[in-house]
Structure formats: C-alpha cells, structure tokens
Design a protein around this motif. Sequence first.
Motif, PDB file in Angstrom:
ATOM      1  N   ALA A  53       0.837  -1.207   0.000  1.00  0.00           N
ATOM      2  CA  ALA A  53       0.000   0.000   0.000  1.00  0.00           C
ATOM      3  C   ALA A  53       0.866   1.250   0.000  1.00  0.00           C
ATOM      4  O   ALA A  53       0.604   2.207  -0.745  1.00  0.00           O
ATOM      5  CB  ALA A  53      -0.931  -0.011   1.216  1.00  0.00           C
ATOM      6  N   MET A  54       1.920   1.257   0.798  1.00  0.00           N
ATOM      7  CA  MET A  54       2.788   2.435   0.874  1.00  0.00           C
ATOM      8  C   MET A  54       3.595   2.621  -0.402  1.00  0.00           C
ATOM      9  O   MET A  54       3.866   3.749  -0.812  1.00  0.00           O
ATOM     10  CB  MET A  54       3.699   2.334   2.103  1.00  0.00           C
ATOM     11  CG  MET A  54       2.961   2.551   3.420  1.00  0.00           C
ATOM     12  SD  MET A  54       4.042   2.663   4.873  1.00  0.00           S
ATOM     13  CE  MET A  54       4.488   0.948   5.072  1.00  0.00           C
ATOM     14  N   SER A  55       3.956   1.517  -1.036  1.00  0.00           N
ATOM     15  CA  SER A  55       4.683   1.615  -2.311  1.00  0.00           C
ATOM     16  C   SER A  55       3.779   2.217  -3.373  1.00  0.00           C
ATOM     17  O   SER A  55       4.213   3.058  -4.181  1.00  0.00           O
ATOM     18  CB  SER A  55       5.171   0.236  -2.745  1.00  0.00           C
ATOM     19  OG  SER A  55       6.135  -0.260  -1.839  1.00  0.00           O
ATOM     20  N   ALA A  56       2.520   1.805  -3.396  1.00  0.00           N
ATOM     21  CA  ALA A  56       1.562   2.343  -4.360  1.00  0.00           C
ATOM     22  C   ALA A  56       1.341   3.843  -4.142  1.00  0.00           C
ATOM     23  O   ALA A  56       1.105   4.588  -5.096  1.00  0.00           O
ATOM     24  CB  ALA A  56       0.235   1.597  -4.242  1.00  0.00           C
ATOM     25  N   MET A  57       1.455   4.274  -2.880  1.00  0.00           N
ATOM     26  CA  MET A  57       1.279   5.696  -2.550  1.00  0.00           C
ATOM     27  C   MET A  57       2.571   6.478  -2.713  1.00  0.00           C
ATOM     28  O   MET A  57       2.609   7.678  -2.470  1.00  0.00           O
ATOM     29  CB  MET A  57       0.764   5.826  -1.108  1.00  0.00           C
ATOM     30  CG  MET A  57      -0.654   5.305  -0.914  1.00  0.00           C
ATOM     31  SD  MET A  57      -1.119   5.203   0.845  1.00  0.00           S
ATOM     32  CE  MET A  57      -0.941   6.919   1.366  1.00  0.00           C
ATOM     33  N   GLN A  58       3.658   5.788  -3.120  1.00  0.00           N
ATOM     34  CA  GLN A  58       4.959   6.397  -3.352  1.00  0.00           C
ATOM     35  C   GLN A  58       5.498   7.092  -2.090  1.00  0.00           C
ATOM     36  O   GLN A  58       6.052   8.192  -2.132  1.00  0.00           O
ATOM     37  CB  GLN A  58       4.896   7.384  -4.517  1.00  0.00           C
ATOM     38  CG  GLN A  58       4.521   6.729  -5.847  1.00  0.00           C
ATOM     39  CD  GLN A  58       4.539   7.710  -7.004  1.00  0.00           C
ATOM     40  OE1 GLN A  58       4.371   8.900  -6.830  1.00  0.00           O
ATOM     41  NE2 GLN A  58       4.745   7.184  -8.201  1.00  0.00           N
ATOM     42  N   ILE A  59       5.355   6.399  -0.979  1.00  0.00           N
ATOM     43  CA  ILE A  59       5.863   6.904   0.297  1.00  0.00           C
ATOM     44  C   ILE A  59       7.336   6.537   0.431  1.00  0.00           C
ATOM     45  O   ILE A  59       7.742   5.407   0.129  1.00  0.00           O
ATOM     46  CB  ILE A  59       5.044   6.314   1.464  1.00  0.00           C
ATOM     47  CG1 ILE A  59       3.608   6.846   1.400  1.00  0.00           C
ATOM     48  CG2 ILE A  59       5.677   6.647   2.809  1.00  0.00           C
ATOM     49  CD1 ILE A  59       2.668   6.215   2.391  1.00  0.00           C
ATOM     50  N   SER A  60       8.165   7.472   0.855  1.00  0.00           N
ATOM     51  CA  SER A  60       9.597   7.245   0.962  1.00  0.00           C
ATOM     52  C   SER A  60       9.910   6.204   2.031  1.00  0.00           C
ATOM     53  O   SER A  60       9.106   5.957   2.937  1.00  0.00           O
ATOM     54  CB  SER A  60      10.314   8.552   1.311  1.00  0.00           C
ATOM     55  OG  SER A  60       9.976   8.962   2.624  1.00  0.00           O
ATOM     56  N   ASP A  61      11.096   5.599   1.940  1.00  0.00           N
ATOM     57  CA  ASP A  61      11.486   4.575   2.917  1.00  0.00           C
ATOM     58  C   ASP A  61      11.548   5.149   4.335  1.00  0.00           C
ATOM     59  O   ASP A  61      11.183   4.473   5.308  1.00  0.00           O
ATOM     60  CB  ASP A  61      12.869   3.997   2.536  1.00  0.00           C
ATOM     61  CG  ASP A  61      12.803   3.148   1.272  1.00  0.00           C
ATOM     62  OD1 ASP A  61      11.691   2.687   0.939  1.00  0.00           O
ATOM     63  OD2 ASP A  61      13.847   2.965   0.627  1.00  0.00           O
ATOM     64  N   LYS A  62      12.003   6.383   4.452  1.00  0.00           N
ATOM     65  CA  LYS A  62      12.084   7.024   5.766  1.00  0.00           C
ATOM     66  C   LYS A  62      10.700   7.162   6.394  1.00  0.00           C
ATOM     67  O   LYS A  62      10.492   6.842   7.568  1.00  0.00           O
ATOM     68  CB  LYS A  62      12.737   8.401   5.626  1.00  0.00           C
ATOM     69  CG  LYS A  62      12.855   9.151   6.940  1.00  0.00           C
ATOM     70  CD  LYS A  62      13.482  10.526   6.722  1.00  0.00           C
ATOM     71  CE  LYS A  62      13.522  11.303   8.028  1.00  0.00           C
ATOM     72  NZ  LYS A  62      14.108  12.665   7.832  1.00  0.00           N
ATOM     73  N   ASP A  63       9.736   7.613   5.587  1.00  0.00           N
ATOM     74  CA  ASP A  63       8.372   7.799   6.094  1.00  0.00           C
ATOM     75  C   ASP A  63       7.684   6.459   6.342  1.00  0.00           C
ATOM     76  O   ASP A  63       6.830   6.347   7.218  1.00  0.00           O
ATOM     77  CB  ASP A  63       7.540   8.633   5.116  1.00  0.00           C
ATOM     78  CG  ASP A  63       7.978  10.096   5.092  1.00  0.00           C
ATOM     79  OD1 ASP A  63       8.633  10.515   6.058  1.00  0.00           O
ATOM     80  OD2 ASP A  63       7.666  10.796   4.107  1.00  0.00           O
ATOM     81  N   LYS A  64       8.074   5.449   5.571  1.00  0.00           N
ATOM     82  CA  LYS A  64       7.496   4.116   5.780  1.00  0.00           C
ATOM     83  C   LYS A  64       7.776   3.614   7.195  1.00  0.00           C
ATOM     84  O   LYS A  64       6.899   3.038   7.840  1.00  0.00           O
ATOM     85  CB  LYS A  64       8.071   3.122   4.763  1.00  0.00           C
ATOM     86  CG  LYS A  64       7.477   3.222   3.365  1.00  0.00           C
ATOM     87  CD  LYS A  64       8.115   2.186   2.447  1.00  0.00           C
ATOM     88  CE  LYS A  64       7.576   2.319   1.028  1.00  0.00           C
ATOM     89  NZ  LYS A  64       8.213   1.338   0.098  1.00  0.00           N
ATOM     90  N   ASN A  65       8.982   3.826   7.654  1.00  0.00           N
ATOM     91  CA  ASN A  65       9.345   3.366   8.996  1.00  0.00           C
ATOM     92  C   ASN A  65       8.508   4.059  10.073  1.00  0.00           C
ATOM     93  O   ASN A  65       8.109   3.440  11.054  1.00  0.00           O
ATOM     94  CB  ASN A  65      10.842   3.634   9.246  1.00  0.00           C
ATOM     95  CG  ASN A  65      11.738   2.775   8.381  1.00  0.00           C
ATOM     96  OD1 ASN A  65      11.368   1.659   8.018  1.00  0.00           O
ATOM     97  ND2 ASN A  65      12.916   3.292   8.037  1.00  0.00           N
ATOM     98  N   VAL A  66       8.246   5.341   9.867  1.00  0.00           N
ATOM     99  CA  VAL A  66       7.419   6.092  10.814  1.00  0.00           C
ATOM    100  C   VAL A  66       5.981   5.574  10.803  1.00  0.00           C
ATOM    101  O   VAL A  66       5.379   5.352  11.858  1.00  0.00           O
ATOM    102  CB  VAL A  66       7.439   7.607  10.485  1.00  0.00           C
ATOM    103  CG1 VAL A  66       6.466   8.367  11.383  1.00  0.00           C
ATOM    104  CG2 VAL A  66       8.839   8.160  10.621  1.00  0.00           C
ATOM    105  N   LEU A  67       5.458   5.357   9.609  1.00  0.00           N
ATOM    106  CA  LEU A  67       4.063   4.923   9.471  1.00  0.00           C
ATOM    107  C   LEU A  67       3.863   3.496   9.975  1.00  0.00           C
ATOM    108  O   LEU A  67       2.815   3.182  10.573  1.00  0.00           O
ATOM    109  CB  LEU A  67       3.631   5.027   8.008  1.00  0.00           C
ATOM    110  CG  LEU A  67       3.475   6.458   7.479  1.00  0.00           C
ATOM    111  CD1 LEU A  67       3.422   6.458   5.972  1.00  0.00           C
ATOM    112  CD2 LEU A  67       2.231   7.097   8.056  1.00  0.00           C
ATOM    113  N   LEU A  68       4.847   2.611   9.762  1.00  0.00           N
ATOM    114  CA  LEU A  68       4.713   1.226  10.207  1.00  0.00           C
ATOM    115  C   LEU A  68       4.562   1.141  11.730  1.00  0.00           C
ATOM    116  O   LEU A  68       3.884   0.248  12.253  1.00  0.00           O
ATOM    117  CB  LEU A  68       5.934   0.416   9.756  1.00  0.00           C
ATOM    118  CG  LEU A  68       5.932  -0.031   8.296  1.00  0.00           C
ATOM    119  CD1 LEU A  68       7.282  -0.627   7.921  1.00  0.00           C
ATOM    120  CD2 LEU A  68       4.812  -1.061   8.057  1.00  0.00           C
TER     121      LEU A  68
END
Length: 265
Positions: free
Chosen positions: A247-262
């Motif tokens: 889902a985050m890849s489809a939304m083009q979320i950066s790796d840094k922000d992915k860690n925060v969101l997870l």
Amino acid sequence: MAAEKAGQGTRDVEKIVDDMTLFDDDLMSMVFDRNTEAAELLLRIILKCDDIRVISVVGQREFQSPVVGGRNIRLDILAEDSRGKHFNIEVQKRPEGAHIRRARFHSSMMDVRMLKAGQEFSELRDSYMVFITATDIFGHGLPIYTVSRRFEEIGDAFDDGSHIVYVNGSYSGNDAIGKLMHDFGCRESKDICYPELAKGVKHFKEEGGRRIMCEAVEKYADKKALDKQIEMIKNLMESMKWTAEQAMSAMQISDKDKNVLLKRL
C-alpha cells in the motif's frame, strides 16, 4: 480546528494564527491553560454564579478510555473549583462537533475519574459539561441552553449533580454573555472587552507566545496529515488485500516515512 487548514509554509501558518479567535480550540486551550482568572470569568458569566473560585485549569487534557479499544477524548479545558466541582469546556465551530450525545459521553468520562476504590457514590462531585458553539445549534435565539434531568411523572428535578450547558456563540446581546461571545469572535486583543481574555490572546497572537502558537499549529497539521496517510494505507490494505508495504509503495511513500508509518499501523 484552525490547525486543520495549515499548509506547508511558514506564511500559511502565520495567516492561520492571525485569523484565529477563541472559537478555535487551539488558541482557546492555550489562553485558558493554567489561567484561573480567565476560567473564573468564563464560568461565572455562563453559569451566572459570582462566587466560583477556580483552583486549577488545564488545556488539552486527554482522557483515556477505561475500555480496551474504547474511544479516547481530548478536552479543550478541564477546570476544578474550590468546592470540588469539575468543568469541561469545549468550543465547537461546526454543529456536528457539539452533538448532544457527545455531551453525554464527555460527562461520563469526567465522572468515571472522580471516585477512587472504596469511595461512596454520594462523594461524586458535580460535573459541568459546557459547549460554546459558534452558531445557535438549537435555533431558538437564546444565549444559553441549560439541560436538566427531571422526573417525567412529577416534574421534580433529578439532582444527580450532572449539568450540561450550551452557549450560543452567535448571541450578540448587550449583556455579560453578549460581551463574552463578542470577545470570542475577536481576532485582535485590542477589540476584546474583558482584560482577562485580552491578555491571553495578545500573548499568544501578538507577543512572545506567538511562536508557541505557530509551532502548535504546525505540529497539529503534521499529525492530521499523518493520520490521513494511515487511513489511506488501511483502506488500500482492506480494499486491495495488500500488505502495508504494498500500500505504501503504491502511494509512493519514501522509505524514511514508511518506517514512521509502520510504527503507527
């Protein structure tokens, strides 16, 4: 909340703070936080009781639900007077924010925290749920709507100590409550009648506290943006049967922000 409108730039935040009034809970909570003088003024006028003496008042107090998975609430103002009475004061610009069942929920969340193990129910202090609404949500043109419980069959008061009061923020009468609502709608401290309110508004909008106000607006806007992203991720996970990573890849979320969101998922 005014902070919901925050943009990305400093200029946007400055404009939001300039436009704020005491009907914005961000500003109202800061002006009244630990400001017993302002809280006393407010409660004395609304409740028509000149001997209220506030001993503590805090802004933006969060109450955790005692139920696992239950809904928490964040109070705009929580105050206590010298007699032990508790007051929750909320401002609402939108009518839906002051739903009558919200008043019931807030009252119950205050009540459940008043008694400790072993205390008698008779020791439960009076509680007051006060909603200050920007518009006349009940449409009768009254400055104040006081809700009281009664026995239907005999009409006597059912005095359980629970009180709900709605204040019509659009009321403009030439009396104390009219002056108070006028002050709530002022953008500049020079236009405010009551010095107890003017002092706080001036500090947080025009003087040293303005930086704190701007930071609070930015912080809240960042939190709202994060909450919105989390909601979108969860919707994609449910509708597309994707993992959080997909889902985050489809939304083009950066790796840094992915860690925060997870960490929030």
